[in-house]
Design an enzyme around this catalytic site. Structure first.
Site, mmCIF file in Angstrom:
data_model
loop_
_atom_site.group_PDB
_atom_site.id
_atom_site.type_symbol
_atom_site.label_atom_id
_atom_site.label_comp_id
_atom_site.label_asym_id
_atom_site.label_seq_id
_atom_site.Cartn_x
_atom_site.Cartn_y
_atom_site.Cartn_z
ATOM 1 N N ASP A 188 31.556 50.380 38.114
ATOM 2 C CA ASP A 188 32.132 49.037 38.072
ATOM 3 C C ASP A 188 32.973 48.862 39.342
ATOM 4 O OD1 ASP A 188 33.716 46.835 37.532
ATOM 5 O OD2 ASP A 188 34.597 47.647 35.707
ATOM 6 N N ARG A 189 32.440 48.175 40.320
ATOM 7 C CA ARG A 189 33.031 47.879 41.636
ATOM 8 C C ARG A 189 32.998 49.091 42.565
ATOM 9 N NH1 ARG A 189 37.740 44.304 41.134
ATOM 10 N NH2 ARG A 189 36.547 42.569 41.842
ATOM 11 N N ALA A 238 33.596 38.305 37.585
ATOM 12 C CA ALA A 238 32.169 37.974 37.777
ATOM 13 C C ALA A 238 31.273 38.584 36.704
ATOM 14 C CB ALA A 238 31.716 38.435 39.162
ATOM 15 N N SER A 275 31.051 44.092 32.249
ATOM 16 C CA SER A 275 30.052 43.790 31.216
ATOM 17 C C SER A 275 28.688 44.321 31.639
ATOM 18 C CB SER A 275 29.957 42.277 30.990
ATOM 19 O OG SER A 275 31.224 41.732 30.771
ATOM 20 N N GLU A 314 46.813 37.769 35.001
ATOM 21 C CA GLU A 314 45.858 37.089 35.889
ATOM 22 C C GLU A 314 45.938 35.564 35.779
ATOM 23 O OE1 GLU A 314 42.428 40.547 36.320
ATOM 24 O OE2 GLU A 314 42.111 38.968 34.862
HETATM 25 N N1 LIG Z 1 27.267 36.103 32.809
HETATM 26 C C1 LIG Z 1 28.240 35.879 31.923
HETATM 27 N N2 LIG Z 1 28.164 34.836 31.068
HETATM 28 C C2 LIG Z 1 29.153 34.609 30.171
HETATM 29 N N3 LIG Z 1 30.281 35.348 30.050
HETATM 30 C C3 LIG Z 1 30.400 36.388 30.869
HETATM 31 C C4 LIG Z 1 29.397 36.724 31.842
HETATM 32 N N4 LIG Z 1 29.808 37.810 32.531
HETATM 33 C C5 LIG Z 1 31.013 38.133 32.003
HETATM 34 N N5 LIG Z 1 31.359 37.295 31.013
HETATM 35 C C6 LIG Z 1 32.632 37.313 30.256
HETATM 36 O O1 LIG Z 1 33.652 37.083 31.236
HETATM 37 C C7 LIG Z 1 34.769 37.936 31.042
HETATM 38 C C8 LIG Z 1 34.987 38.799 32.287
HETATM 39 O O2 LIG Z 1 33.905 39.721 32.412
HETATM 40 P P1 LIG Z 1 34.119 41.198 32.989
HETATM 41 O O3 LIG Z 1 35.369 41.801 32.444
HETATM 42 O O4 LIG Z 1 32.834 41.908 32.787
HETATM 43 O O5 LIG Z 1 34.338 40.848 34.532
HETATM 44 P P2 LIG Z 1 34.681 41.834 35.753
HETATM 45 O O6 LIG Z 1 33.847 41.391 36.908
HETATM 46 O O7 LIG Z 1 34.549 43.243 35.338
HETATM 47 O O8 LIG Z 1 36.201 41.489 36.023
HETATM 48 P P3 LIG Z 1 37.276 42.289 36.949
HETATM 49 O O9 LIG Z 1 36.942 42.017 38.350
HETATM 50 O O10 LIG Z 1 38.575 41.679 36.611
HETATM 51 O O11 LIG Z 1 37.222 43.719 36.550
HETATM 52 C C9 LIG Z 1 34.469 38.747 29.784
HETATM 53 O O12 LIG Z 1 35.098 38.085 28.704
HETATM 54 C C10 LIG Z 1 32.944 38.682 29.657
HETATM 55 O O13 LIG Z 1 32.538 38.751 28.309
HETATM 56 N N1 LIG Z 2 44.467 43.323 45.477
HETATM 57 C C1 LIG Z 2 43.472 43.993 44.892
HETATM 58 N N2 LIG Z 2 42.844 44.942 45.587
HETATM 59 C C2 LIG Z 2 41.809 45.653 45.083
HETATM 60 O O1 LIG Z 2 41.245 46.528 45.765
HETATM 61 C C3 LIG Z 2 41.434 45.349 43.751
HETATM 62 N N3 LIG Z 2 40.481 45.827 42.934
HETATM 63 C C4 LIG Z 2 40.617 45.158 41.768
HETATM 64 N N4 LIG Z 2 41.624 44.276 41.850
HETATM 65 C C5 LIG Z 2 42.127 43.417 40.743
HETATM 66 C C6 LIG Z 2 41.260 42.254 40.374
HETATM 67 C C7 LIG Z 2 41.458 42.141 38.885
HETATM 68 O O2 LIG Z 2 42.618 41.369 38.608
HETATM 69 C C8 LIG Z 2 41.726 43.559 38.425
HETATM 70 C C9 LIG Z 2 40.521 44.273 37.841
HETATM 71 O O3 LIG Z 2 39.438 44.205 38.702
HETATM 72 O O4 LIG Z 2 42.175 44.254 39.575
HETATM 73 C C10 LIG Z 2 42.143 44.360 43.068
HETATM 74 N N5 LIG Z 2 43.161 43.674 43.625
#
Ligand SMILES: Nc1ncnc2c1ncn2[C@@H]1O[C@H](COP(=O)(O)OP(=O)(O)OP(=O)(O)O)[C@@H](O)[C@H]1O
Ligand SMILES: Nc1nc(=O)c2ncn([C@H]3C[C@H](O)[C@@H](CO)O3)c2[nH]1
Length: 219
Positions: free
Chosen positions: A78-79, A11, A15, A145
């Site tokens: 982050d989360r 989501a 970032s 993934e």
């Molecule tokens: N609003 C947006 N618009 C365009 N691209 C985006 C946006 N948000 C994130 N991205 C792109 O999408 C990809 C995933 O973003 P990011 O790693 O920040 O997600 P995340 O929510 O931290 O993922 P995860 O849950 O796996 O940790 C990255 O390549 C980032 O540059």
């Molecule tokens: N099963 C599961 N439980 C968690 O609590 C959890 N938190 C993150 N993730 C997965 C999502 C992304 O692939 C990757 C980075 O967010 O890790 C999880 N997967």
């Protein structure tokens, strides 16, 4: 100040965490992915590794929570730890990928460990549709993934909506489908101003030293 960024896989949490940390001068806390010993195995065989992965995330996020509580400066995470049980573990159980015995064992451990944690001062939920999530997961290109199923993301989104509705502490929801805060300075500015106004509503003192809108790095 303790802000957490919540949202489904891809989501944009990492970032946005980076952007908020840079702009407000907060300490960023990222979730462990590259050094996670279970994630790749989990995606290859969810029923086998679901319990192990949840316990790993719980211990890693609990350690972060404790570090956050000791931080003398403001932080952005982050989360949040709540997503582990409310979203991921619950979904694995619903989908039959974690059996009831393991789920109850995990949920009891989670409740004991998290009972005394301090919730974030503000939770920012990034709402994204499944097509946006898929595009962003693909753009990031983590091999393990590639096999994430659409119904898995859809169910996670459903659980996020239920949870955010019930979440009892300060929160804000950002619709990200039409906001590219990674590449578009105007979209980034829009998010930063919304977060800053929300924080100002909650804490009428400036959200962070040296971070006034219009003076920070917007891009
Ligand atoms: N609003 C947006 N618009 C365009 N691209 C985006 C946006 N948000 C994130 N991205 C792109 O999408 C990809 C995933 O973003 P990011 O790693 O920040 O997600 P995340 O929510 O931290 O993922 P995860 O849950 O796996 O940790 C990255 O390549 C980032 O540059
Ligand atoms: N099963 C599961 N439980 C968690 O609590 C959890 N938190 C993150 N993730 C997965 C999502 C992304 O692939 C990757 C980075 O967010 O890790 C999880 N997967």
């Amino acid at each position: 100040m303790y802000v957490a960024v919540a949202g489904n896989i891809g989501a944009g949490k990492s970032s946005l965490t980076r952007i908020l940390a840079e702009y407000f001068g907060w300490g960023p806390f990222f979730e462990s992915v590259d050094d996670n010993p279970y994630l790749a195995d989990f995606y290859a065989d969810m029923p086998r590794w679901s319990f192990n992965l949840q316990v790993y995330f719980l211990s890693s996020r609990f350690r972060h929570q404790k570090d956050i509580e000791r931080e003398p400066i403001s932080v952005v995470q982050d989360r949040s730890i709540y997503e582990d049980v409310e979203i991921f573990a619950r979904n694995l159980h619903y989908m039959g990928l974690m059996d009831s015995r393991d789920y109850e064992n995990y949920a009891a451990l989670f409740a004991i460990m998290t009972a005394y944690l301090r919730p974030p001062d503000l939770l920012v939920y990034l709402r994204a549709s499944v097509p946006t999530l898929v595009r962003q997961i693909q753009s990031r290109g983590r091999d393990f993934e590639n096999g994430i199923r659409l119904d898995y993301l859809e169910r996670l989104n459903g659980l996020y909506e239920d949870w955010i509705e019930r979440y009892p502490h300060p929160k804000m929801v950002i619709e990200t489908d039409t906001l590219d805060f990674v590449n578009e300075p105007e979209d980034r500015f829009q998010i930063l101003s919304r977060v800053e106004s929300r924080l100002y509503g909650l804490f009428p003192e400036p959200a962070a030293s040296g971070a006034e809108m219009g003076k920070g790095d917007q891009g």
